[in-house]
Structure formats: C-alpha cells, structure tokens
Design a protein around this motif. Structure first.
Motif, PDB file in Angstrom:
ATOM      1  N   LEU A 216      -6.376  -6.319   1.473  1.00  0.00           N
ATOM      2  CA  LEU A 216      -6.069  -4.758   1.582  1.00  0.00           C
ATOM      3  C   LEU A 216      -4.627  -4.627   2.391  1.00  0.00           C
ATOM      4  N   TYR A 217      -3.917  -4.242   1.639  1.00  0.00           N
ATOM      5  CA  TYR A 217      -2.466  -3.769   2.421  1.00  0.00           C
ATOM      6  C   TYR A 217      -2.716  -2.606   3.424  1.00  0.00           C
ATOM      7  N   THR A 218      -1.721  -2.354   4.163  1.00  0.00           N
ATOM      8  CA  THR A 218      -1.543  -1.365   5.063  1.00  0.00           C
ATOM      9  C   THR A 218      -0.195  -0.606   5.107  1.00  0.00           C
ATOM     10  N   ILE A 219      -0.291   0.536   4.886  1.00  0.00           N
ATOM     11  CA  ILE A 219       0.731   1.607   4.955  1.00  0.00           C
ATOM     12  C   ILE A 219       0.755   2.341   6.051  1.00  0.00           C
ATOM     13  N   LEU A 220       1.539   2.257   6.877  1.00  0.00           N
ATOM     14  CA  LEU A 220       1.812   2.948   8.340  1.00  0.00           C
ATOM     15  C   LEU A 220       2.456   4.317   7.975  1.00  0.00           C
ATOM     16  N   THR A 221       1.812   5.298   8.667  1.00  0.00           N
ATOM     17  CA  THR A 221       2.225   6.594   8.307  1.00  0.00           C
ATOM     18  C   THR A 221       2.435   7.309   9.700  1.00  0.00           C
ATOM     19  N   GLY A 222       2.965   8.421   9.958  1.00  0.00           N
ATOM     20  CA  GLY A 222       3.175   9.036  10.986  1.00  0.00           C
ATOM     21  C   GLY A 222       4.655   9.731  11.232  1.00  0.00           C
ATOM     22  N   GLY A 223       4.844  10.413  12.259  1.00  0.00           N
ATOM     23  CA  GLY A 223       6.236  11.193  12.452  1.00  0.00           C
ATOM     24  C   GLY A 223       7.040  10.415  13.266  1.00  0.00           C
ATOM     25  N   SER A 224       8.091  11.093  13.618  1.00  0.00           N
ATOM     26  CA  SER A 224       9.294  10.256  14.239  1.00  0.00           C
ATOM     27  C   SER A 224       9.541  10.491  15.772  1.00  0.00           C
ATOM     28  N   SER A 225       8.245  10.644  16.331  1.00  0.00           N
ATOM     29  CA  SER A 225       8.328  10.774  17.884  1.00  0.00           C
ATOM     30  C   SER A 225       8.521   9.525  18.511  1.00  0.00           C
ATOM     31  N   GLU A 226       9.011   9.294  19.667  1.00  0.00           N
ATOM     32  CA  GLU A 226       9.125   8.095  20.185  1.00  0.00           C
ATOM     33  C   GLU A 226       8.023   7.217  20.350  1.00  0.00           C
ATOM     34  N   VAL A 227       6.670   7.969  20.683  1.00  0.00           N
ATOM     35  CA  VAL A 227       5.584   6.848  20.782  1.00  0.00           C
ATOM     36  C   VAL A 227       5.252   6.442  19.375  1.00  0.00           C
ATOM     37  N   GLU A 228       5.443   7.012  18.359  1.00  0.00           N
ATOM     38  CA  GLU A 228       5.056   6.725  16.983  1.00  0.00           C
ATOM     39  C   GLU A 228       5.960   5.432  16.530  1.00  0.00           C
ATOM     40  N   LEU A 229       7.130   6.044  16.797  1.00  0.00           N
ATOM     41  CA  LEU A 229       8.176   4.545  16.509  1.00  0.00           C
ATOM     42  C   LEU A 229       8.031   3.445  17.128  1.00  0.00           C
ATOM     43  N   GLU A 230       7.494   3.450  18.342  1.00  0.00           N
ATOM     44  CA  GLU A 230       7.469   2.416  19.361  1.00  0.00           C
ATOM     45  C   GLU A 230       5.957   1.641  18.582  1.00  0.00           C
ATOM     46  N   TYR A 231       5.015   2.272  18.319  1.00  0.00           N
ATOM     47  CA  TYR A 231       3.887   1.891  17.541  1.00  0.00           C
ATOM     48  C   TYR A 231       4.191   1.188  16.325  1.00  0.00           C
ATOM     49  N   ALA A 232       5.203   1.516  15.662  1.00  0.00           N
ATOM     50  CA  ALA A 232       5.591   0.900  14.188  1.00  0.00           C
ATOM     51  C   ALA A 232       6.398  -0.212  14.560  1.00  0.00           C
ATOM     52  N   GLU A 233       7.157  -0.248  15.750  1.00  0.00           N
ATOM     53  CA  GLU A 233       7.754  -1.567  15.839  1.00  0.00           C
ATOM     54  C   GLU A 233       6.834  -2.705  16.273  1.00  0.00           C
ATOM     55  N   MET A 234       5.912  -2.149  17.126  1.00  0.00           N
ATOM     56  CA  MET A 234       4.846  -3.215  17.760  1.00  0.00           C
ATOM     57  C   MET A 234       4.052  -3.742  16.534  1.00  0.00           C
ATOM     58  N   LEU A 235       3.684  -2.824  15.903  1.00  0.00           N
ATOM     59  CA  LEU A 235       2.569  -3.182  14.727  1.00  0.00           C
ATOM     60  C   LEU A 235       3.290  -4.074  13.810  1.00  0.00           C
ATOM     61  N   GLN A 236       4.754  -3.879  13.507  1.00  0.00           N
ATOM     62  CA  GLN A 236       5.307  -4.904  12.355  1.00  0.00           C
ATOM     63  C   GLN A 236       5.703  -6.304  13.219  1.00  0.00           C
ATOM     64  N   LEU A 237       5.581  -6.419  14.345  1.00  0.00           N
ATOM     65  CA  LEU A 237       5.696  -7.491  15.252  1.00  0.00           C
ATOM     66  C   LEU A 237       4.480  -8.508  15.200  1.00  0.00           C
TER      67      LEU A 237
END
Length: 358
Positions: A216-237
């Motif tokens: 099962l693949y995952t598509i990350l979704t969310g807005g452009s707030s600083e917290v959400e962008l930090e989550y995106a970067e961390m989850l990609q790592l």
C-alpha cells in the motif's frame, strides 16, 4: 418564537464559516432540506477555504465572508446582503466571531443552539433555539436544526460534494502508478494548546508497514504551514522510495477530495480529511486522544478510530469521561503519544480485511 411550516419558508440563510470538517458535517442537513422542500432557496455564509471545498454544491448560494479582513470583511458582507431578507437564519456556529457576523444577516427568525451548546454567548444572538441533545455528534447537532424546522432527518445521509473533472485529472497525475494507496494527512489546524498531531516517527512506521505488508503506497497531504512542511521533510527521510508521494502544500481542496475518493483509507488526526473521507464513503482511521471521537470523529468510521481519549482524560485530568464536558479537550503536549503504532496497524489490518484494495 413560532417557526413557520417548511412549506411556508421561501429562504433560509445558513451561517457556518468554518472549519473544513464542520462544513462537511453540515452538508447532509442541507440535503434533507433540499430533498423534502426543494422550493426553499438556501444561502450559506461561509469562509473562503470552506467555500472552495464545497464549490458547485447544487442548489446552494455561497456568500463568502473574508474572516481575515475583520471589520472590513463584515462591511463587505453587509454590502453583499443589502436589500435582502431571509425567512430564517440558521446560526450554526457557536463562536463570538460568527455571532458578530450574524448581525449582518437580516432575518426575523434567528435559530441558534440550545443553551448548553450555545457557547460564547451565542444564545444572545438568537431568538429561537433547537432542542437539547446531550452527548451528540457535531453532525447530529446540525441535523437538530433541520429537525427543529419540522423536516424529517431519518433517511440515509447524503453529501454529493462535487469533484470537477480537472481535479480528478490532477489526482490521477499525482497517484500515477502508485495504486493502491492510502492518504496520510498528518497534521491538524494549528491552534493554541490544541495538541492533535501524532509524532512523525510513528507515522513513518505505519507507512513502512503498510507498504511492506500490503503493498500500500502512501500519499501525504496537507497545507503549506511550517509544521506541515517539516512533517513532509521528515517523513520523506524516514520512509523508503517509492513508498510515499509527497503532496503537502501542493494540492487544492478539490484535488484532495479526488485523491481521498480513490484512496483505500485516510489516516489522520481530528481534522478535515477524516470528515471529507466520510462524505466520500472512504473509511477513515482517525487518531484521537485529545478530543472525543464520539463528538468529532469521522461519523461513518467510528469502528476504525483509534480512541485513547478516555485514557487521556483519566491520565491528564484525573477523571472519567462521564465527569468532563462533552466537548472538553485534553490539552497536554504528550497526549497523542498515548496512541501506539501497533494500535494503528491493527486498525489498518482490520480495515483491509473488510475493504478490498482499490
């Protein structure tokens, strides 16, 4: 105050400015009015983002109130409604700002919440109230307004939120060959002392597990707030390629709806996407510890919720759920840590045994 029979009502104004999840929960109430009394003209005073989400909802006139413009936004709303008069105002947001906005809406009958649910003094801005309904879900609270009008709400719930073809094409470009997939929307709206976000490290474990066990693949979704962008970067790592596709801060709300509509499930905290999933009949695994899912959880996915709210109330408030207010939140920075990875994986396994992979 005496309410006219629905057959005598020509126009209704709904006041509900926010939030995304709440406006999703309100749509079935609108549908019951339309189904039984299609002659009633419905105007909805709403926030900009919420209007973008529901754009195209047939039979509803949206009047956007620019919340961020303050008094200027209120003056603009007055100009938009100048010369109009509504038979009934459904004041469906118990918040001081919404009550101030209600003063700009000309209506003889102003129907608000019952005294227990009329927070922030909303009862002072209405001249008629809905019936009390203790320990009810937010969606049921909206239906209470329709019931008060004498309209039956016992039938199946209906949303039919429009998704334009352009949004479906955008979603298809995003998911590409990443099928089947689940949506992970890791963050809720940031508010003071409102701790609803699960740690990124735990999300990463679930994402890896879903990919390795279920493909099962995952598509990350969310807005452009600083917290959400930090989550995106961390989850990609923390997750291997090609297990995730990151769209945080990159999609509009209609494209998000299209992605959710074609997903196997949505995993998210108490936030808009779990209610969007409900509207689209996509099962949602809601992560709840700081708030009560029986009040704010995904209405049609209660069986998939990871509910640690009763334990959080006991640990951090020293009480039982029955001893705290129905809408009381547990405002402790570590409250979401009470949800374990194993609990989320268990819900995912249970769900996938019932729902076939798309």
């Amino acid at each position: 105050m005496h309410l006219p029979h629905p057959s005598e009502i020509q126009s209704i104004c709904i006041l509900r400015l926010s939030a995304l999840g709440d406006v999703c929960n309100l749509v079935p109430a609108v549908r019951f009015i339309q189904q039984q009394y299609p002659h009633i003209h419905i105007t909805w005073v709403i926030g900009q983002a919420e209007s973008n989400l529901l754009e195209g909802l047939e039979g509803v006139e949206f009047v956007v109130y620019a919340k961020k413009q303050g008094w200027q936004g209120l003056r603009s709303l007055r100009r938009q409604l100048a010369g109009r008069h509504f038979d009934i105002l459904l004041h469906m947001q118990a918040a001081l700002r919404a009550s101030a906005v209600s003063l700009a809406i000309p209506a003889r009958v102003r129907l608000g919440f019952d005294r227990d649910r009329a927070k922030d003094g909303q009862w002072m801005f209405s001249n008629c109230r809905i019936e009390p309904h203790s320990r009810s879900h937010v969606l049921e609270g909206f239906l209470d307004f329709v019931n008060r009008l004498g309209i039956d709400t016992k039938g199946p719930l209906c949303w039919n939120i429009p998704i334009p073809q352009s949004a479906r094409e955008s979603a298809l470009k995003i998911n590409g060959n990443h099928r089947p997939y689940m949506i992970v929307s890791p963050c809720s709206t940031q508010r003071t002392r409102n701790y609803r976000n699960w740690p990124a490290e735990k999300y990463a474990e679930v994402i890896r597990y879903a990919f390795q066990k279920w493909g099962l693949y995952t598509i990350l979704t969310g807005g452009s707030s600083e917290v959400e962008l930090e989550y995106a970067e961390m989850l990609q790592l923390l997750t291997p390629e090609p297990a995730i596709v990151n769209t945080i801060g990159k999609t509009d709300l209609k494209t998000l709806l299209a992605l959710i509509d074609d997903a196997v499930t949505v995993i998210a905290p108490d936030s808009g996407p779990v209610h969007m999933a409900t509207a689209l009949e996509t099962p949602a695994i809601g992560l709840y510890a700081s708030s009560n899912p029986q009040r704010t959880g995904p209405y049609r996915s209660q069986q998939w919720v990871v509910n640690r709210y009763p334990d959080a109330v006991e640990r951090y408030l020293g009480k039982e759920v029955s001893q705290v207010g129905w809408g009381e939140r547990v405002r402790h920075p570590n409250v979401m840590d009470m949800i374990s990875v194993a609990q989320v994986e268990e819900r995912l396994n249970e769900l996938l045994k019932v729902h076939e992979l798309k």
